[in-house]
Design an enzyme around this catalytic site. Sequence first.
Site, PDB file in Angstrom:
ATOM      1  N   ASP A  24       0.821  -1.213   0.000  1.00  0.00           N
ATOM      2  CA  ASP A  24       0.000   0.000   0.000  1.00  0.00           C
ATOM      3  C   ASP A  24       0.856   1.265   0.000  1.00  0.00           C
ATOM      4  O   ASP A  24       1.981   1.257   0.505  1.00  0.00           O
ATOM      5  CB  ASP A  24      -0.925  -0.008   1.238  1.00  0.00           C
ATOM      6  CG  ASP A  24      -2.061   0.989   1.106  1.00  0.00           C
ATOM      7  OD1 ASP A  24      -2.429   1.355  -0.038  1.00  0.00           O
ATOM      8  OD2 ASP A  24      -2.587   1.424   2.148  1.00  0.00           O
ATOM      9  N   GLY A  27      -0.002   5.503  -4.452  1.00  0.00           N
ATOM     10  CA  GLY A  27      -0.584   6.788  -4.854  1.00  0.00           C
ATOM     11  C   GLY A  27      -0.044   7.933  -4.014  1.00  0.00           C
ATOM     12  O   GLY A  27       0.370   8.975  -4.542  1.00  0.00           O
ATOM     13  N   ARG A  28      -0.036   7.732  -2.696  1.00  0.00           N
ATOM     14  CA  ARG A  28       0.434   8.798  -1.798  1.00  0.00           C
ATOM     15  C   ARG A  28       1.912   9.098  -2.016  1.00  0.00           C
ATOM     16  O   ARG A  28       2.343  10.238  -1.975  1.00  0.00           O
ATOM     17  CB  ARG A  28       0.163   8.413  -0.332  1.00  0.00           C
ATOM     18  CG  ARG A  28      -1.272   8.685   0.093  1.00  0.00           C
ATOM     19  CD  ARG A  28      -1.584   8.016   1.404  1.00  0.00           C
ATOM     20  NE  ARG A  28      -1.644   6.568   1.234  1.00  0.00           N
ATOM     21  CZ  ARG A  28      -1.451   5.696   2.218  1.00  0.00           C
ATOM     22  NH1 ARG A  28      -1.164   6.119   3.432  1.00  0.00           N
ATOM     23  NH2 ARG A  28      -1.546   4.400   1.985  1.00  0.00           N
ATOM     24  N   TRP A  29       2.686   8.064  -2.281  1.00  0.00           N
ATOM     25  CA  TRP A  29       4.123   8.268  -2.543  1.00  0.00           C
ATOM     26  C   TRP A  29       4.307   9.213  -3.736  1.00  0.00           C
ATOM     27  O   TRP A  29       5.089  10.158  -3.670  1.00  0.00           O
ATOM     28  CB  TRP A  29       4.786   6.915  -2.826  1.00  0.00           C
ATOM     29  CG  TRP A  29       6.229   7.024  -3.198  1.00  0.00           C
ATOM     30  CD1 TRP A  29       7.286   7.143  -2.345  1.00  0.00           C
ATOM     31  CD2 TRP A  29       6.778   7.051  -4.530  1.00  0.00           C
ATOM     32  NE1 TRP A  29       8.457   7.240  -3.063  1.00  0.00           N
ATOM     33  CE2 TRP A  29       8.180   7.188  -4.406  1.00  0.00           C
ATOM     34  CE3 TRP A  29       6.220   6.985  -5.805  1.00  0.00           C
ATOM     35  CZ2 TRP A  29       9.029   7.247  -5.515  1.00  0.00           C
ATOM     36  CZ3 TRP A  29       7.055   7.039  -6.908  1.00  0.00           C
ATOM     37  CH2 TRP A  29       8.455   7.172  -6.761  1.00  0.00           C
ATOM     38  N   HIS A  41       2.379   3.561  -9.008  1.00  0.00           N
ATOM     39  CA  HIS A  41       2.143   2.144  -9.346  1.00  0.00           C
ATOM     40  C   HIS A  41       3.329   1.591 -10.148  1.00  0.00           C
ATOM     41  O   HIS A  41       3.762   0.463  -9.933  1.00  0.00           O
ATOM     42  CB  HIS A  41       0.848   1.991 -10.144  1.00  0.00           C
ATOM     43  CG  HIS A  41      -0.377   2.382  -9.362  1.00  0.00           C
ATOM     44  ND1 HIS A  41      -0.612   1.922  -8.085  1.00  0.00           N
ATOM     45  CD2 HIS A  41      -1.431   3.200  -9.664  1.00  0.00           C
ATOM     46  CE1 HIS A  41      -1.757   2.428  -7.636  1.00  0.00           C
ATOM     47  NE2 HIS A  41      -2.262   3.213  -8.568  1.00  0.00           N
ATOM     48  N   SER A  69      -7.516  -5.384  -5.138  1.00  0.00           N
ATOM     49  CA  SER A  69      -8.603  -5.965  -4.341  1.00  0.00           C
ATOM     50  C   SER A  69      -9.937  -5.868  -5.086  1.00  0.00           C
ATOM     51  O   SER A  69     -10.064  -5.108  -6.048  1.00  0.00           O
ATOM     52  CB  SER A  69      -8.715  -5.233  -2.997  1.00  0.00           C
ATOM     53  OG  SER A  69      -9.300  -3.957  -3.188  1.00  0.00           O
ATOM     54  N   LEU A 135      10.880 -20.142  -5.212  1.00  0.00           N
ATOM     55  CA  LEU A 135       9.804 -19.381  -4.573  1.00  0.00           C
ATOM     56  C   LEU A 135       8.468 -19.576  -5.294  1.00  0.00           C
ATOM     57  O   LEU A 135       8.419 -19.572  -6.522  1.00  0.00           O
ATOM     58  CB  LEU A 135      10.180 -17.886  -4.611  1.00  0.00           C
ATOM     59  CG  LEU A 135       9.136 -16.899  -4.104  1.00  0.00           C
ATOM     60  CD1 LEU A 135       9.100 -16.901  -2.584  1.00  0.00           C
ATOM     61  CD2 LEU A 135       9.424 -15.486  -4.609  1.00  0.00           C
ATOM     62  N   ILE A 199      -6.591  -4.607   7.629  1.00  0.00           N
ATOM     63  CA  ILE A 199      -6.408  -5.813   6.819  1.00  0.00           C
ATOM     64  C   ILE A 199      -6.984  -5.635   5.413  1.00  0.00           C
ATOM     65  O   ILE A 199      -6.583  -6.310   4.474  1.00  0.00           O
ATOM     66  CB  ILE A 199      -7.087  -7.026   7.532  1.00  0.00           C
ATOM     67  CG1 ILE A 199      -6.450  -7.276   8.920  1.00  0.00           C
ATOM     68  CG2 ILE A 199      -7.035  -8.292   6.714  1.00  0.00           C
ATOM     69  CD1 ILE A 199      -4.986  -7.662   8.894  1.00  0.00           C
TER      70      ILE A 199
END
Length: 252
Positions: A24, A27-29, A41, A69, A135, A199
């Site tokens: 998360d 956008g704010r970054w 993004h 999500s 992985l 969450i």
Amino acid sequence: MRYKLKEKQIDLTKLPAHIAIIMDGNGRWAQKKGMHRYIGHQEGVVSVRNIVETSGKIGIKYLTLYAFSTENWNRPQDEVNALLMLMVTVIQKESADLMANNVRLLTIGDTERLPESTRAELNDLIKKTSSNTGLTLVLAISYSSRWEITEMAKKIAAKVKEGSLEIADITENTVSGYLSTKNIPDPDLLIRTGGEYRISNFLMWQLSYSELYFTDVYWPEFREENLYDAILDYQKRERRFGKTGEQVKTQL
Ligand code: IPE
Ligand code: IPE
Ligand code: MG
């Protein structure tokens, strides 16, 4: 140089087998730097690459990344389209690297909602990487826990209705087996970047006993060193699973 030291402090015999991350703060970054959210993004993809590579390198078995999500479909259409486009570019570009790094790709979520071509490309990549033994990278796309749990309930109800499952035989394992994470162990460590303490509809059943780690670092800035910080923090914790501390210590 500093993170090399941290890497050395990590006890490789006590690694979390499964790390899940709520990525998360893209956008704010970007907005803080006066840039369009989309740039966040894009830069977030660089972090994804870095964290996938680091996880594989140190021997993490499963890495689940919350990429999109169910509720993210409600964002402005422009942003949804940009995210879908980015997803396609990443899928096409990362194929060689996933193979070179022996990464097996899986997805969880309602991928039926993705454009047909995106879904087809994703499925090709899943098939192509299916024999890789390093992985396992699980991408949660169009995923939400409530969606998943609702689907599980429908599938179990159908089995009961057709007579192939008795209500009395439904156990926790039955429930786990009808979730999209079937065959994937529960996360040992959940990391959420971007400073929120929630969450957001992610793996609610599976996170029952996960260790939670929250950081203010925005996802585009979360790199190798930050992952080591989270793992070091995890390794200091005592996981009791409802027992007493004494019980846990004597069982070791
Ligand atoms: C996470 O970053 C990426 C997705 C949810 C797709 P955000 O886009 O939520 O960034 P913030 O939280 O608005 O900063
Ligand atoms: C959670 O982030 C979903 C993903 C990281 C994909 P959001 O930004 O959508 O979560 P909220 O809306 O802040 O809870
Ligand atoms: Mg967000």
